[in-house]
Design a protein around this motif. Structure first.
Motif, PDB file in Angstrom:
ATOM      1  N   ARG A 283       2.183   1.622  -3.524  1.00 23.19           N
ATOM      2  CA  ARG A 283       1.126   2.032  -4.449  1.00 23.19           C
ATOM      3  C   ARG A 283       0.861   3.533  -4.293  1.00 23.19           C
ATOM      4  NH1 ARG A 283      -1.784  -2.084  -3.544  1.00 23.19           N
ATOM      5  NH2 ARG A 283      -3.064  -1.173  -1.923  1.00 23.19           N
ATOM      6  N   THR A 284       0.760   3.999  -3.056  1.00 21.30           N
ATOM      7  CA  THR A 284       0.506   5.424  -2.783  1.00 21.30           C
ATOM      8  C   THR A 284       1.615   6.288  -3.385  1.00 21.30           C
ATOM      9  OG1 THR A 284      -0.626   4.868  -0.726  1.00 21.30           O
ATOM     10  CG2 THR A 284       0.154   7.130  -0.946  1.00 21.30           C
ATOM     11  N   PHE A 285       2.872   5.857  -3.200  1.00 19.93           N
ATOM     12  CA  PHE A 285       4.002   6.632  -3.718  1.00 19.93           C
ATOM     13  C   PHE A 285       3.973   6.688  -5.242  1.00 19.93           C
ATOM     14  CE2 PHE A 285       8.255   6.523  -5.639  1.00 19.93           C
ATOM     15  CZ  PHE A 285       8.731   7.764  -5.233  1.00 19.93           C
TER      16      PHE A 285
ATOM     17  N   GLU B 246       0.382  11.328 -10.590  1.00 26.21           N
ATOM     18  CA  GLU B 246      -0.448  12.540 -10.517  1.00 26.21           C
ATOM     19  C   GLU B 246       0.396  13.806 -10.595  1.00 26.21           C
ATOM     20  OE1 GLU B 246      -2.708  12.034  -6.924  1.00 26.21           O
ATOM     21  OE2 GLU B 246      -3.631  10.191  -7.677  1.00 26.21           O
TER      22      GLU B 246
ATOM     23  N   ALA C  92       0.841  -1.215   0.000  1.00 27.04           N
ATOM     24  CA  ALA C  92       0.000   0.000   0.000  1.00 27.04           C
ATOM     25  C   ALA C  92       0.875   1.265   0.000  1.00 27.04           C
ATOM     26  CB  ALA C  92      -0.926   0.005   1.209  1.00 27.04           C
ATOM     27  N   ASP C  93       1.969   1.254   0.776  1.00 30.42           N
ATOM     28  CA  ASP C  93       2.905   2.392   0.788  1.00 30.42           C
ATOM     29  C   ASP C  93       3.450   2.637  -0.616  1.00 30.42           C
ATOM     30  OD1 ASP C  93       2.813   2.666   3.612  1.00 30.42           O
ATOM     31  OD2 ASP C  93       4.403   1.174   3.863  1.00 30.42           O
TER      32      ASP C  93
ATOM     33  N   GLU D  54       1.562   5.989  -7.425  1.00 29.95           N
ATOM     34  CA  GLU D  54       0.372   6.668  -7.975  1.00 29.95           C
ATOM     35  C   GLU D  54       0.506   8.180  -7.796  1.00 29.95           C
ATOM     36  OE1 GLU D  54      -1.989   5.619  -9.808  1.00 29.95           O
ATOM     37  OE2 GLU D  54      -1.537   3.483  -9.685  1.00 29.95           O
ATOM     38  N   GLY D  55       1.085   8.585  -6.665  1.00 30.17           N
ATOM     39  CA  GLY D  55       1.308  10.016  -6.408  1.00 30.17           C
ATOM     40  C   GLY D  55       2.222  10.626  -7.464  1.00 30.17           C
TER      41      GLY D  55
END
Length: 200
Positions: free
Chosen positions: A123-125, A131, A120-121, A127-128
């Motif tokens: 994926r967040t990084f 963006e 999850a960490d 995907e960020g």
């Protein structure tokens, strides 16, 4: 720290053995033509396909070009930790995504005494980054996935991440950079790389 552009590194992430072999030849004074002959004709890398040999050689030569001789010497003659972490330093110089993953995720976690990096960490990084950067957003899905997995693979090969189960979870490992590499980086005004190598 130079703000290099994001580049999609999708193959030959660490090539430890190949980088060491080429550094040893360079340290002994071999020319680029000698090295090409040894790799492509004599199969120094022990890679069956000519395409694989070409690709690995291109990665290694690009990495070792315009590198001060002292770092080539560390890879050619150092102990296994010195070799591995010197290669990590060279990859960090050219890989902005890797630098940012360490600075924005791993170092923050270590400060909070949290040594577990989860899927999850990650994926967040990643995907960020998609963006924030039109360059990363423009990558195809397969390029994006390969670049992400290669970034993680570099950290595993360097010894900074240890895979755990369940899959895609990792233990963050703080390391001690060997003295010859540490002294060279400090002498060259590159001490900030020690933090990125989790020597804290």
């Amino acid at each position: 720290m130079p703000e290099t552009a994001y580049t999609a590194r999708t193959n030959n992430a660490f090539v430890l053995t190949e980088t060491i072999r080429v550094a040893e030849l360079m340290h002994l004074g071999a020319t680029q033509e000698d090295i090409r002959q040894r790799v492509l004709v004599e199969d120094l890398f022990q890679l069956r396909s000519q395409v694989s040999r070409e690709r690995a050689l291109q990665t290694v030569l690009k990495r070792l070009q315009q590198v001060p001789e002292k770092y080539i010497q560390l890879i050619a003659t150092g102990n296994p930790d010195t070799r591995r972490l010197t290669i990590l330093f060279l990859i960090l110089r050219e890989n902005r995504l890797l630098r940012e993953l360490i600075a924005e995720v791993l170092l923050d976690k270590i400060k909070a005494f949290d040594y577990l990096l989860t899927s999850a960490d990650l994926r967040t990084f990643f995907e960020g980054k998609r963006e924030q950067s039109s360059k990363v957003a423009a990558w195809s899905d397969s390029t994006y996935k390969k670049a992400a997995s290669n970034t993680i693979l570099v950290l595993i090969n360097a010894g900074l991440l240890q895979p755990m189960s369940p899959r895609r979870n990792y233990q963050i490992r703080v390391v001690s950079v060997p003295s010859p590499l540490r002294q060279q980086l400090l002498a060259d005004g590159l001490g900030h790389y020690l933090t990125l190598m989790l020597d804290i």
